[in-house]
Write a protein that holds these residues in place. Structure first.
Motif, PDB file in Angstrom:
ATOM      1  N   VAL A   2      15.349 -23.764 -58.821  1.00  0.00           N
ATOM      2  CA  VAL A   2      15.247 -23.083 -57.442  1.00  0.00           C
ATOM      3  C   VAL A   2      13.558 -22.818 -57.508  1.00  0.00           C
ATOM      4  CG1 VAL A   2      15.445 -20.740 -56.465  1.00  0.00           C
ATOM      5  CG2 VAL A   2      17.458 -21.984 -57.443  1.00  0.00           C
ATOM      6  N   GLU A   3      12.890 -22.693 -58.475  1.00  0.00           N
ATOM      7  CA  GLU A   3      11.529 -22.452 -58.585  1.00  0.00           C
ATOM      8  C   GLU A   3      10.960 -23.746 -57.938  1.00  0.00           C
ATOM      9  OE1 GLU A   3       9.362 -20.029 -61.448  1.00  0.00           O
ATOM     10  OE2 GLU A   3      11.344 -19.958 -62.443  1.00  0.00           O
ATOM     11  N   ASN A   6      11.571 -24.249 -54.399  1.00  0.00           N
ATOM     12  CA  ASN A   6      10.864 -23.622 -53.539  1.00  0.00           C
ATOM     13  C   ASN A   6       9.356 -23.965 -53.182  1.00  0.00           C
ATOM     14  OD1 ASN A   6      13.203 -21.790 -52.675  1.00  0.00           O
ATOM     15  ND2 ASN A   6      12.392 -20.276 -54.575  1.00  0.00           N
ATOM     16  N   TYR A  10      11.313 -27.240 -49.796  1.00  0.00           N
ATOM     17  CA  TYR A  10      12.799 -27.608 -49.429  1.00  0.00           C
ATOM     18  C   TYR A  10      13.095 -26.788 -47.839  1.00  0.00           C
ATOM     19  CZ  TYR A  10      14.374 -31.029 -52.511  1.00  0.00           C
ATOM     20  OH  TYR A  10      14.339 -31.912 -53.529  1.00  0.00           O
ATOM     21  N   GLU A  19      27.411 -26.729 -57.408  1.00  0.00           N
ATOM     22  CA  GLU A  19      27.036 -25.513 -57.047  1.00  0.00           C
ATOM     23  C   GLU A  19      27.846 -24.531 -57.494  1.00  0.00           C
ATOM     24  OE1 GLU A  19      23.930 -27.297 -56.219  1.00  0.00           O
ATOM     25  OE2 GLU A  19      25.334 -28.051 -55.053  1.00  0.00           O
ATOM     26  N   ARG A  30      21.363 -17.258 -57.359  1.00  0.00           N
ATOM     27  CA  ARG A  30      20.672 -18.403 -57.089  1.00  0.00           C
ATOM     28  C   ARG A  30      20.317 -18.519 -55.527  1.00  0.00           C
ATOM     29  NH1 ARG A  30      21.614 -18.368 -61.723  1.00  0.00           N
ATOM     30  NH2 ARG A  30      19.942 -16.918 -61.300  1.00  0.00           N
ATOM     31  N   LEU A  31      21.214 -18.185 -54.512  1.00  0.00           N
ATOM     32  CA  LEU A  31      20.709 -18.073 -53.160  1.00  0.00           C
ATOM     33  C   LEU A  31      19.743 -17.173 -53.135  1.00  0.00           C
ATOM     34  CD1 LEU A  31      21.625 -19.418 -50.618  1.00  0.00           C
ATOM     35  CD2 LEU A  31      23.283 -17.697 -50.136  1.00  0.00           C
ATOM     36  N   GLN A  33      17.470 -16.270 -54.774  1.00  0.00           N
ATOM     37  CA  GLN A  33      16.060 -16.610 -55.065  1.00  0.00           C
ATOM     38  C   GLN A  33      15.487 -17.577 -54.493  1.00  0.00           C
ATOM     39  OE1 GLN A  33      17.591 -17.770 -59.087  1.00  0.00           O
ATOM     40  NE2 GLN A  33      17.085 -15.946 -60.098  1.00  0.00           N
ATOM     41  N   MET A  34      16.535 -18.350 -53.375  1.00  0.00           N
ATOM     42  CA  MET A  34      16.147 -19.402 -52.509  1.00  0.00           C
ATOM     43  C   MET A  34      15.180 -19.099 -51.536  1.00  0.00           C
ATOM     44  SD  MET A  34      19.435 -21.870 -52.710  1.00  0.00           S
ATOM     45  CE  MET A  34      20.047 -22.337 -54.255  1.00  0.00           C
ATOM     46  N   ASN A  35      14.140 -20.189 -50.884  1.00  0.00           N
ATOM     47  CA  ASN A  35      13.722 -19.646 -49.936  1.00  0.00           C
ATOM     48  C   ASN A  35      13.747 -20.577 -48.730  1.00  0.00           C
ATOM     49  OD1 ASN A  35      11.796 -17.999 -51.143  1.00  0.00           O
ATOM     50  ND2 ASN A  35      10.136 -19.501 -51.762  1.00  0.00           N
TER      51      ASN A  35
END
Length: 383
Positions: A2-3, A6, A10, A19, A30-31, A33-35
């Motif tokens: 994820v990092e 980001n 994406y 997933e 995880r969601l 943490q997502m941008n």
């Protein structure tokens, strides 16, 4: 991951089967943490038409002053390619129905171009071409089957970049506002080789590599020649390790999809085996009659028995129809294949991860460069 995604900027990602590998609760973590959003227009809460909270059916992004709708699709095979219980609350609806529902919505919200990103295979992309044409969709992106695809079918571009982030597909679109149409200007599959690493991405990867190495660097054995993930030797090695851990069991059954990489030549460490058997599957022990056992093995990998020249155990004893045998399989396969639960509705959950027996067996052999794991391989086909 994820990092890194980001940092790479994406805009969106389609939801795939993996997933769900660590349950929806982990997906939601995880969601957070997502941008960027996760997209799927064809996952609904069971018995409803509601898209679950962890997904969006589409988004609209603006680029160069043009509004672009991005619709996501998830593989219809997901209930069988992840742990079935983890997606039991959801239904995966036909791709074309999802596009027919959400493409007009995106257009009504001002999308001037629509593209599809899907965790779907080439044949499924081809099957969507006519639906895409209805909404002037110029591009369908896919995944899941690890194929490299770059071809145009009836003026719709189909793209996939293979697997393991070894490549990406670069597509340039030109939008003609007067005719409200998009034209493919250029396409390219770009291999992720060479070049200058982005220092910030490199730092993120380096940090997690160090953390992984700290946890998984323990050396447990040695391999003089690589053992292929799809080889007979690998199948037998994994299946036999379970029987070593559970010596009272007669037969072990697993699926080839649970074995994900080779064992490379050289030192074997814990990271090797985690990469080889990466899922959180546990081993179940079932009681099956000979007839039930034979019905269950299908095309799976087997240990403790053979089907060559008839059905018999490893010691040559015939498998009898009415005799009850102790059979090992994974909780994943038990859940995915209805035959297991039909014949034994109350299996014994050993709570042992399916990779642990292989780790323990390799350690017990005390292999090294003079006494490699290859000395202990069984290359005999069992079916």
């Amino acid at each position: 991951m994820v990092e890194v995604m980001n940092k790479m900027g994406y805009d969106a990602a389609a939801i795939g089967n993996h997933e769900f590998d660590f349950k929806v609760d982990t997906l939601n973590k995880r969601l957070q943490q997502m941008n960027f959003p996760l997209l799927s227009a064809n996952i609904v809460e069971k018995g409803t038409e509601n898209i679950p909270a962890f997904a969006k059916p589409y988004i609209i992004k603006e680029a160069a002053g043009i509004k672009i709708g991005i619709i996501g699709l998830s593989s219809l095979s997901t209930p069988h390619t992840t742990f079935p219980d983890y997606v039991a609350d959801y239904e995966f609806t036909p791709y074309d129905e999802a596009i027919d529902k959400y493409a007009p919505m995106a257009q009504n919200e001002g999308a001037e171009i629509i593209i599809i990103i899907g965790h779907i295979c080439k044949n499924e992309m081809e099957g969507l071409v006519n639906t895409a044409k209805k909404y002037d969709i110029p591009l369908i992106g896919g995944g899941h089957c690890h194929q490299t695809v770059l071809e145009t079918v009836d003026n719709v571009l189909l793209v996939q970049s293979g697997a393991e982030m070894r490549a990406y597909v670069k597509v340039q679109l030109q939008y003609h506002g007067s005719g409200k149409s998009a034209e493919i200007i250029s396409t390219e599959v770009v291999q992720n080789q060479g070049g200058t690493p982005d220092t910030e991405v490199q730092a993120i990867v380096g940090y997690w590599q160090t953390k992984t190495q700290e946890a998984l660097s323990e050396e447990i054995g040695y391999c003089s020649e690589s053992i292929g993930e799809s080889s007979v030797a690998m199948s037998n090695l994994v299946c036999d390790s379970w029987l070593q851990t559970f010596p009272d069991a007669d037969v072990s059954i697993t699926n080839s999809g649970g074995i994900r990489q080779d064992i490379d030549q050289g030192t074997i460490n814990l990271a090797t085996i985690v990469g080889l058997l990466p899922f959180q599957n546990t081993i179940y022990e079932l009681d099956l009659t000979g007839t039930e056992l034979i019905d269950c093995i299908d095309n799976y990998l087997i240990g403790g028995m053979t089907t060559i020249g008839g059905y018999s155990l490893a010691d040559g004893t015939q498998i009898y129809a009415d005799t009850v045998y102790s059979v090992l399989t994974t909780d994943y396969l038990y859940s995915a294949d209805g035959d297991f639960s039909k014949y034994d509705p109350e299996p014994d959950n050993t709570s042992v991860n399916y990779r642990q027996p292989l780790i323990d067996m390799i350690k017990s052999l005390n292999t090294n460069s003079q006494n490699p794991l290859n000395n202990y391989l069984d290359n005999t086909r069992r079916r």
